[in-house]
Design a protein around this motif. Structure first.
Motif, PDB file in Angstrom:
ATOM      1  N   TYR A   1       0.838  -1.211   0.000  1.00 41.14           N
ATOM      2  CA  TYR A   1       0.000   0.000   0.000  1.00 41.14           C
ATOM      3  C   TYR A   1       0.870   1.257   0.000  1.00 41.14           C
ATOM      4  CZ  TYR A   1      -4.767  -1.807   0.599  1.00 41.14           C
ATOM      5  OH  TYR A   1      -5.992  -2.387   0.390  1.00 41.14           O
ATOM      6  N   GLN A   2       1.914   1.236   0.825  1.00 45.87           N
ATOM      7  CA  GLN A   2       2.823   2.380   0.894  1.00 45.87           C
ATOM      8  C   GLN A   2       3.457   2.638  -0.477  1.00 45.87           C
ATOM      9  OE1 GLN A   2       6.267   1.595   3.316  1.00 45.87           O
ATOM     10  NE2 GLN A   2       7.372   3.333   2.480  1.00 45.87           N
ATOM     11  N   GLY A   3       3.971   1.573  -1.110  1.00 49.86           N
ATOM     12  CA  GLY A   3       4.588   1.713  -2.427  1.00 49.86           C
ATOM     13  C   GLY A   3       3.599   2.156  -3.488  1.00 49.86           C
ATOM     14  N   LEU A   4       2.366   1.638  -3.404  1.00 50.68           N
ATOM     15  CA  LEU A   4       1.330   1.995  -4.378  1.00 50.68           C
ATOM     16  C   LEU A   4       0.969   3.471  -4.286  1.00 50.68           C
ATOM     17  CD1 LEU A   4      -0.719   1.072  -6.531  1.00 50.68           C
ATOM     18  CD2 LEU A   4      -2.294   0.517  -4.666  1.00 50.68           C
ATOM     19  N   ILE A   5       0.827   3.974  -3.066  1.00 44.39           N
ATOM     20  CA  ILE A   5       0.485   5.397  -2.867  1.00 44.39           C
ATOM     21  C   ILE A   5       1.589   6.293  -3.429  1.00 44.39           C
ATOM     22  CG2 ILE A   5       0.155   7.199  -1.129  1.00 44.39           C
ATOM     23  CD1 ILE A   5      -1.239   5.001   0.601  1.00 44.39           C
ATOM     24  N   ILE A   6       2.847   5.936  -3.160  1.00 40.35           N
ATOM     25  CA  ILE A   6       3.975   6.713  -3.680  1.00 40.35           C
ATOM     26  C   ILE A   6       3.995   6.681  -5.202  1.00 40.35           C
ATOM     27  CG2 ILE A   6       6.505   6.828  -3.813  1.00 40.35           C
ATOM     28  CD1 ILE A   6       6.542   5.794  -0.897  1.00 40.35           C
ATOM     29  N   ASN A   7       3.746   5.497  -5.781  1.00 44.63           N
ATOM     30  CA  ASN A   7       3.699   5.365  -7.248  1.00 44.63           C
ATOM     31  C   ASN A   7       2.625   6.254  -7.857  1.00 44.63           C
ATOM     32  OD1 ASN A   7       4.462   1.792  -7.352  1.00 44.63           O
ATOM     33  ND2 ASN A   7       5.800   3.569  -7.404  1.00 44.63           N
ATOM     34  N   LEU A   8       1.447   6.271  -7.233  1.00 47.00           N
ATOM     35  CA  LEU A   8       0.337   7.061  -7.769  1.00 47.00           C
ATOM     36  C   LEU A   8       0.627   8.557  -7.677  1.00 47.00           C
ATOM     37  CD1 LEU A   8      -2.708   5.020  -6.373  1.00 47.00           C
ATOM     38  CD2 LEU A   8      -1.861   5.082  -8.730  1.00 47.00           C
ATOM     39  N   LEU A   9       1.294   8.978  -6.595  1.00 44.15           N
ATOM     40  CA  LEU A   9       1.666  10.395  -6.454  1.00 44.15           C
ATOM     41  C   LEU A   9       2.673  10.804  -7.530  1.00 44.15           C
ATOM     42  CD1 LEU A   9       2.021  10.687  -2.557  1.00 44.15           C
ATOM     43  CD2 LEU A   9       0.241  11.722  -3.989  1.00 44.15           C
ATOM     44  N   PHE A  10       3.684   9.956  -7.750  1.00 44.25           N
ATOM     45  CA  PHE A  10       4.666  10.235  -8.802  1.00 44.25           C
ATOM     46  C   PHE A  10       4.008  10.223 -10.177  1.00 44.25           C
ATOM     47  CE2 PHE A  10       8.163   9.040  -5.815  1.00 44.25           C
ATOM     48  CZ  PHE A  10       8.955  10.166  -6.025  1.00 44.25           C
TER      49      PHE A  10
ATOM     50  N   TYR B   1       6.097   4.251 -16.697  1.00 41.64           N
ATOM     51  CA  TYR B   1       6.843   3.398 -15.760  1.00 41.64           C
ATOM     52  C   TYR B   1       6.101   3.291 -14.424  1.00 41.64           C
ATOM     53  CZ  TYR B   1      10.207   2.319 -12.077  1.00 41.64           C
ATOM     54  OH  TYR B   1      10.810   1.790 -10.973  1.00 41.64           O
ATOM     55  N   TYR B   2       5.665   4.430 -13.891  1.00 40.48           N
ATOM     56  CA  TYR B   2       4.976   4.410 -12.595  1.00 40.48           C
ATOM     57  C   TYR B   2       3.603   3.737 -12.686  1.00 40.48           C
ATOM     58  CZ  TYR B   2       8.590   7.370 -10.591  1.00 40.48           C
ATOM     59  OH  TYR B   2       9.798   7.856 -10.134  1.00 40.48           O
ATOM     60  N   ILE B   3       2.958   3.851 -13.839  1.00 41.88           N
ATOM     61  CA  ILE B   3       1.674   3.151 -14.042  1.00 41.88           C
ATOM     62  C   ILE B   3       1.882   1.638 -14.000  1.00 41.88           C
ATOM     63  CG2 ILE B   3      -0.085   2.592 -15.774  1.00 41.88           C
ATOM     64  CD1 ILE B   3      -0.068   5.553 -16.568  1.00 41.88           C
ATOM     65  N   MET B   4       2.933   1.152 -14.697  1.00 44.88           N
ATOM     66  CA  MET B   4       3.216  -0.282 -14.719  1.00 44.88           C
ATOM     67  C   MET B   4       3.598  -0.789 -13.327  1.00 44.88           C
ATOM     68  SD  MET B   4       2.508  -1.238 -17.702  1.00 44.88           S
ATOM     69  CE  MET B   4       3.029  -2.932 -17.430  1.00 44.88           C
ATOM     70  N   LEU B   5       4.390  -0.002 -12.601  1.00 44.94           N
ATOM     71  CA  LEU B   5       4.792  -0.385 -11.244  1.00 44.94           C
ATOM     72  C   LEU B   5       3.571  -0.456 -10.332  1.00 44.94           C
ATOM     73  CD1 LEU B   5       7.630  -0.998 -10.163  1.00 44.94           C
ATOM     74  CD2 LEU B   5       7.728   1.327  -9.268  1.00 44.94           C
ATOM     75  N   ALA B   6       2.673   0.521 -10.475  1.00 47.64           N
ATOM     76  CA  ALA B   6       1.444   0.532  -9.675  1.00 47.64           C
ATOM     77  C   ALA B   6       0.546  -0.650 -10.036  1.00 47.64           C
ATOM     78  CB  ALA B   6       0.695   1.851  -9.900  1.00 47.64           C
ATOM     79  N   ALA B   7       0.477  -0.988 -11.332  1.00 42.91           N
ATOM     80  CA  ALA B   7      -0.348  -2.115 -11.792  1.00 42.91           C
ATOM     81  C   ALA B   7       0.149  -3.429 -11.197  1.00 42.91           C
ATOM     82  CB  ALA B   7      -0.331  -2.186 -13.319  1.00 42.91           C
ATOM     83  N   MET B   8       1.468  -3.610 -11.163  1.00 42.18           N
ATOM     84  CA  MET B   8       2.032  -4.836 -10.586  1.00 42.18           C
ATOM     85  C   MET B   8       1.745  -4.914  -9.090  1.00 42.18           C
ATOM     86  SD  MET B   8       5.681  -5.520 -12.486  1.00 42.18           S
ATOM     87  CE  MET B   8       6.304  -3.831 -12.378  1.00 42.18           C
ATOM     88  N   ARG B   9       1.918  -3.796  -8.408  1.00 48.01           N
ATOM     89  CA  ARG B   9       1.672  -3.789  -6.964  1.00 48.01           C
ATOM     90  C   ARG B   9       0.193  -4.028  -6.658  1.00 48.01           C
ATOM     91  NH1 ARG B   9       6.208   0.683  -5.736  1.00 48.01           N
ATOM     92  NH2 ARG B   9       7.641  -0.688  -4.629  1.00 48.01           N
ATOM     93  N   LEU B  10      -0.683  -3.447  -7.478  1.00 47.47           N
ATOM     94  CA  LEU B  10      -2.119  -3.631  -7.276  1.00 47.47           C
ATOM     95  C   LEU B  10      -2.529  -5.077  -7.525  1.00 47.47           C
ATOM     96  CD1 LEU B  10      -4.705  -2.077  -6.602  1.00 47.47           C
ATOM     97  CD2 LEU B  10      -5.029  -1.681  -9.049  1.00 47.47           C
TER      98      LEU B  10
END
Length: 299
Positions: free
Chosen positions: A104-113, A135-144
């Motif tokens: 969740y922490q990583g996802l929130i940071i990804n979405l802000l970036f 890049y941040y969209i893909m990282l957020a998608a993987m974390r989600l």
């Protein structure tokens, strides 16, 4: 063979005193190179090699120290009080719950970036920011994808499918990272941090790479593909943050005369990062596919 292994171990795992004696002059010489006090190409290469070795032994020392910390932390009175609460007991005792919190922490940071880079891409018509947004969209998608399944009771085959899906997403992410790397080398674009923020970013990047590297191996013992996927995603983000730090430092401290040297350094690092992530993603896809076929045969 054992003798060779012991020499190699001692080479990369010296004592804290030896690490300090090597690291201080190593990092000082690197600073002198960046400040252009040392200018000879041969001396610069020697200084960078010494600084790289110093960095490696600092990381191994940090990992060895980190292994001893959990037991000491658990003995602290404040931690014992937290563990006595239901939430604290669940956080320290449930690996899946703890992984979910950090996801969740990583996802929130990804979405802000992601939001910040979308704004910059639209307002400044920046292709560079558009690449970063992807890049941040893909990282957020993987974390989600992992987050939705972390604490659910899934069978081994279901977790392997999620693990494989993350591998496929990582392959796509690697193509975006390749485009970012090409943009850094060819157009002079780079990650940037204002003022002294670059030093905070450096500390955060080193902390990330140390903890992520340790967790990748530590979480293999749980035989939970979902948890392993979560740690591999964190490792990918940590590696990219180190690459970002390198480009930011070269951009900040190098001069136009060092442009060729900076491009060589960035090209080598980019090739290593992209190749490493490609191998990791392919391993995730191939390994999970093989295990799924074996599971199907065994019923």
């Amino acid at each position: 063979m054992k003798h060779k292994k012991s020499i190699l171990y001692e080479l990369f795992n010296p004592s804290a005193a030896v690490t300090l004696c090597i690291s201080i002059p190593g990092f000082t010489l690197m600073a002198l190179c960046l400040a252009q006090v040392i200018t000879g190409k041969i001396w610069i290469c020697i200084c960078y090699a010494l600084a790289a070795y110093a960095l490696v032994i600092c990381i191994t020392l940090a990992v060895r120290t980190a292994k001893k910390l959990p037991a000491k932390i658990m003995d602290l009175p404040a931690v014992k009080k937290i563990m006595a609460t239901p939430l604290g007991k669940k956080f320290f005792g449930n690996v899946a719950f703890r992984t979910k919190i950090f996801l969740y922490q990583g996802l929130i940071i990804n979405l802000l970036f992601c939001a910040a880079n979308i704004y910059s891409a639209v307002s400044q018509r920046s292709v560079w920011c558009a690449y970063l947004t992807l890049y941040y969209i893909m990282l957020a998608a993987m974390r989600l994808a992992v987050l939705r399944k972390t604490d659910k009771a899934l069978c081994y085959a279901q977790e392997l499918k999620i693990y494989r899906a993350c591998g496929v997403l990582l392959l796509i992410t690697n193509q975006i990272l390749t485009a970012i790397s090409v943009a850094v080398v060819t157009s002079g674009s780079s990650f940037s941090y204002r003022g002294s923020l670059i030093y905070a970013a450096a500390l955060f990047a080193f902390y990330n790479i140390i903890t992520a590297s340790t967790n990748v191996f530590k979480f293999r013992k749980y035989r939970r593909p979902v948890l392993s996927a979560a740690k591999l995603i964190n490792f990918t983000a940590a590696v990219v943050s180190m690459f970002a730090l390198e480009t930011a430092m070269l951009s900040r401290f190098s001069t136009p005369a060092d442009r060729e040297f900076s491009n060589i350094m960035i090209s080598v690092s980019a090739a290593a990062v992209c190749t490493g992530i490609l191998i990791m993603a392919m391993y995730m896809v191939i390994r999970s596919t093989v295990l799924l076929k074996e599971a199907a045969k065994n019923g």
